[in-house]
Motif scaffolding. Structure first.
Motif: not given
Length: 943
Positions: A180-187, A246-247, A909-914, A931-933
């Motif tokens: 599994q490979y993904g990218v994080q970005n600040p919420v 960030a990866p 996707g994790t922590n996608l929206f609130s 917080a990270l998405r």
């Protein structure tokens, strides 16, 4: 590196043994893989020190498999459990890679004492769970009522989390590979204003304070047109330090299989995660990129030595590495970013040198030119167990003996240096010196936890009578070799020792009526001799109504069980002074007899309490479980917990006239906690191409402090007794002072402060009997909100699949909780800090009727501004999409040509929206690391 090489060697050896064993299996056994449909009546459930047929359990237990939480791409198991288990409340403590943790509470909080943390058991022994990965976990269960927890005695009052890792099976070798490979970005990031707005508002604040303006109109023009970026800087410091993405990646390879002789499971997992810092290590070899990695290894082997004797060896390890430029964590850097104004100075001067001032460091310079820090930690878990069938004595009797060794070590390495920064202006004044890297090494934390167990179990069916019994002896110790720097390590050189025996007896008549008794007799060296041991019994009853004649054959109700339990458990982790039952006489400065030398003396320390004991709790629970209407399920529980003997300071029961030098801590406190849990689920027919399932959960709990020996208050509203634990006590804001209010001396205001129009106005209730006394002080505090745990926690998990396509969603939310805004992100110009967008709606004479923020002030001494009050209170309720995953499984015909059993590709996707009520920040990250998405692409291969 030696540990890593050892893990690789062990793993390679195990793979070779597994393959060799598989060749043997192909010669000796004829095995066929098949899909099993779990039968509810024969399925088993972990119940603590063993398993039990699910239909026979009478305790409040919730479980989830490791495979069900693989769609939550997190570096901590605790985060992956959010919204998955009813009765489990989870708070995420930070989002920084390698520096985040989770706080877990089962059925809320039951004590205002030292700890509400549940007991965590991994494969039968106390161990750390948060570093495990879903691929190595068979299931996770939480034990909630007395029937389920009483066997854990003095450690069970806060509930128990059982983690079972995967074991081998009698099947051909199965190889699974997941990537599994993904990218994080600040919420979200703080929304600070630019230099022009900062200067404009600071001038306004100074005018409100009766001071002259600091910036001229020419200065404001220069900030606005950005014509001189050196002397009129406009720096977005967050943009200079952090990148947008960030990866993060995760790779897992595991083997599972076995014969009737040897069964095995082996797993190797690698997690790689970059921090949000820019790649400062690429710019300067004396700095470092922000990185976190964890390598997990597990090897579980089950060997049948003969037809009656088997051995189980479980080995698990996790190796963590973390590095950051500058300091090990981002805490101080983020604190500086939140304070330093955008026009303080540029990042660099025209000649390339770092800019800065004497009181303020340059964040970019700090991360590029002060060295770097690294930490390495190793967690080892090992257990060995022998199981002996004793059918020769009587059928169904089994003996077991086990030993466990767990350890943790964390080391810290700092490579530090300093650099020179220069002020702006005609004469560049230097601050600091350029030095070379200097290294220091140290231990952050180190502990060992070893245990011994011996048990007898009995299971037998006599016609309509089903009898099972268990008796177990457990002895363990926990030794902290070195506490975290800055903590009080007094007494940590003496192990925390616990001994005890536990038992459980279950009787089932005719698959209808269930009676169970469980108990533990356990002792801890935390208490005085003669006071160390305690007895914790519990009883429960169950009735499988669906097996009665009047419900047999029902087309609606397929299964219905009523159950209830009542019992007594304890909590030895009470805090306070360790060995508080013994009187201490600490050394103090003595007297000067001659010259200047002092002769040391001793004094009486805190008064000892020889009757010190553990917290005790009475737990009551009633509930039912049912399956109905061909696919629906419903579970409901009601509970009440009464905790007493909570450690407290006797502020009223021991008068000060006795003259104690340190009032003894006493078991005085009492708390009541009650609530409910409900789960509704549905699973469509699994034989159809189109399948659908959902699981909706809701948990409610409300606690109340029944007794706390607190000081008598002038204003009775400040009394915590009768209130929930952690409830906020503050001032009630009732608007802003107007010019007329300021001149009206009958309106209460803080003593010693000059109140001006636009200041926050508070309700005056601080006199005796809650009547006004004309001033605002701490006596005007009253209950204003719940700042601890939410009253309600709920979730909704759903999935749909059609042929090879599947979609899974997990929503989670809370309500009945508040948060408080504080610090530089919300307090304008505090501690000579900056200002954020929240201040744009400030009070001015023109906006007096619409303002939502007080008048601006450039000084820090306006204590009326930042009082803990309803003004800064926000509703922290939210609904979040915790995870979403869509996948596609390739057709079987295509896979067979490639030698694969199953291949699946997916997007996650994790922590996608609130959905929440907070405009200023993410509801789970008011300050600190954002917080990270995460959005990722993954592949599952099954051979």
């Amino acid at each position: 590196m030696k540990l890593k090489k050892s893990i690789y060697y062990i793993f390679a050896t195990l793979v070779f043994a597994a393959v060799t064993n598989q060749l043997y299996a192909q010669q000796k056994d004829t095995l066929a893989t098949k899909t099993e449909v779990v039968n509810f009546k024969t399925a088993v459930r972990p119940i603590g020190y063993g398993n039990q047929q699910k239909s026979h359990t009478t305790g409040a237990i919730s479980s989830i498999s490791g495979d069900e939480i693989r769609d939550a791409f997190n570096n901590r198991i605790g985060n992956a459990l959010m919204g998955r288990l009813p009765g489990l409340t989870i708070r995420q403590n930070g989002f920084e890679p390698g520096a985040s943790s989770t706080t877990l509470n089962i059925r809320g909080v039951n004590t205002y004492g030292f700890s509400n943390a549940p007991l965590v058991i991994v494969d039968g022994f106390m161990a750390d769970y948060d570093q495990l990965v879903p691929e190595e976990i068979e299931d996770i269960s939480i034990l909630k009522d007395a029937s389920a927890t009483a066997v854990y005695g003095l450690r069970a009052a806060n509930g128990v989390i059982l983690v079972t890792t995967k074991k081998g099976k009698i099947q051909p070798l199965a190889i699974n590979f997941n990537a599994q490979y993904g990218v994080q970005n600040p919420v979200s990031l703080p929304r600070f204003l630019d230099s022009y707005s900062y200067a404009f508002l600071l001038n306004e604040g100074r005018r409100n304070d009766g001071l002259g303006e600091l910036y001229t109109s020419d200065d404001l023009q220069a900030f606005s047109n950005k014509s001189d970026p050196i002397n009129y800087a406009n720096v977005d410091w967050y943009d200079e330090v952090f990148r947008n993405t960030a990866p993060q990646s995760n790779y897992n390879l595991n083997f599972r299989g076995g014969t009737s002789v040897v069964r095995y499971f082996a797993s190797l997992n690698a997690l790689l995660q970059d921090g949000l810092y820019k790649k400062f290590g690429d710019e300067n070899e004396e700095s470092s990129n922000s990185k976190y990695s964890r390598l997990n290894f597990r090897s579980n082997i089950d060997i049948s030595l003969n037809k009656n004797l088997s051995a189980i060896l479980n080995l698990g390890a996790a190796v963590e590495d973390k590095r950051n430029p500058g300091e090990l964590t981002t805490n101080n850097t983020i604190s500086l970013l939140d304070r330093i104004a955008p026009n303080s100075f540029p990042v660099r001067l025209a000649n390339g040198s770092f800019a800065g001032t004497n009181p303020l460091n340059n964040p970019v310079g700090d991360l590029l030119s002060t060295g770097f820090s690294t930490s390495n930690s190793t967690t080892l878990q090992a257990s060995f167990r022998l199981n002996q069938l004793l059918d020769m004595i009587t059928p169904g009797l089994k003996a077991s003996a086990a030993v466990s060794f767990n350890s943790f070590y964390s080391g810290l390495s700092n490579k530090r240096k300093t650099y020179t920064r220069f002020s702006t202006g005609a004469v560049a004044t230097p601050f600091g010196q350029n030095t070379s890297l200097v290294g220091t090494e140290g231990v952050q934390s180190q502990w060992n936890n070893n245990a011994l167990q011996a048990s007898l179990t009995y299971n037998r069916v006599f016609g309509k009578h089903d009898v099972s019994a268990m008796a177990i002896f457990n002895s363990d110790y926990y030794l902290i070799n070195k506490a975290y720097p800055g903590t009080n390590a007094a007494g940590n050189d003496i192990p925390y020792k616990t001994n005890g025996v536990s038992s459980r007896v279950t009787y089932v008549y005719n698959e209808k009526y269930i009676a169970e008794f469980s108990a533990a007799y356990q002792g801890s060296n935390a208490f005085a001799k003669g006071k160390r041991y305690g007895f914790t019994p519990a009883g429960s009853l169950g009735w499988i109504v669906s097996n009665e004649d009047f419900l047999k054959g029902s087309k609606v109700i397929e299964f219905l069980k009523l159950r209830g339990s009542y019992g007594f458990v304890g909590n030895e982790n009470i805090g306070g002074l360790r060995f508080g039952y013994a009187q201490r006489y600490p050394f103090v400065d003595g007297y000067i007899f001659t010259g200047t030398s002092k002769l040391s003396g001793i004094t009486e320390g805190q008064r000892a309490n020889p009757d010190l004991t553990w917290e005790k709790e009475k737990k009551a629970n009633v509930g039912f479980e049912m399956n109905f209407a061909k696919g629906f399920g419903l579970i409901v529980d009601l509970f009440q917990n009464n905790r007493f003997d909570i450690l407290d300071r006797p502020n009223t029961t021991i008068p000060l006239i006795l003259g104690y030098n340190g009032v003894p801590e006493t078991n005085l406190g009492k708390v009541k906690n009650k609530g409910l849990e409900a789960t509704v689920s549905y699973q469509s027919n699994q034989s159809k191409n189109l399948q659908f399932h959902f699981n909706a959960q809701a948990s409610y709990n409300k606690n109340e402090i029944v007794f706390s020996d607190e000081l008598t208050q002038i204003n009775s509203a400040r009394t915590t007794t009768g209130m929930p634990i952690g409830y906020g006590f503050g001032l009630e804001a009732i608007g802003f002072f107007s010019a007329a209010d300021v001149s009206d001396n009958t309106i209460a205001r803080p003593v010693g402060l000059v109140i001006k129009p636009g200041d926050i106005k508070y309700r005056d209730i601080g006199g005796p009997l809650g009547l006004p006394d004309g001033i605002i002080d701490d006596n005007d505090s009253a209950p204003i909100g719940n700042y601890n745990l939410p009253d309600w926690t709920f979730s909704f998990q759903s999935g749909v699949s059609y042929k090879g396509v599947d979609l899974n969603l997990v929503f989670q939310g809370v309500t009945g909780i508040n948060l408080n805004l504080s610090g530089n992100r919300y307090y304008a110009f505090q501690n000579n800090g900056k200002v954020s967008e929240i201040a744009l709606k400030r009070w001015t004479p023109e906006t007096a009727s619409t303002a939502t923020y007080p008048r601006l002030s450039s000084t820090d001494n306006n204590n009326n501004f930042n009082r803990f009050s309803t003004f800064w209170k926000r509703d922290a309720s939210y609904v979040k999409l915790r995870s979403a995953e869509i996948g596609y499984t390739l057709p079987v015909k295509t896979l067979k040509r490639l030698g694969l059993q199953k291949t699946r590709v997916f997007i996650n996707g994790t922590n996608l929206f609130s959905l929440d009520h907070l405009d200023e920040a993410d509801v789970e990250a008011l300050g600190g690391y954002p917080a990270l998405r995460t959005v990722s692409l993954g592949l599952n291969l099954h051979f």
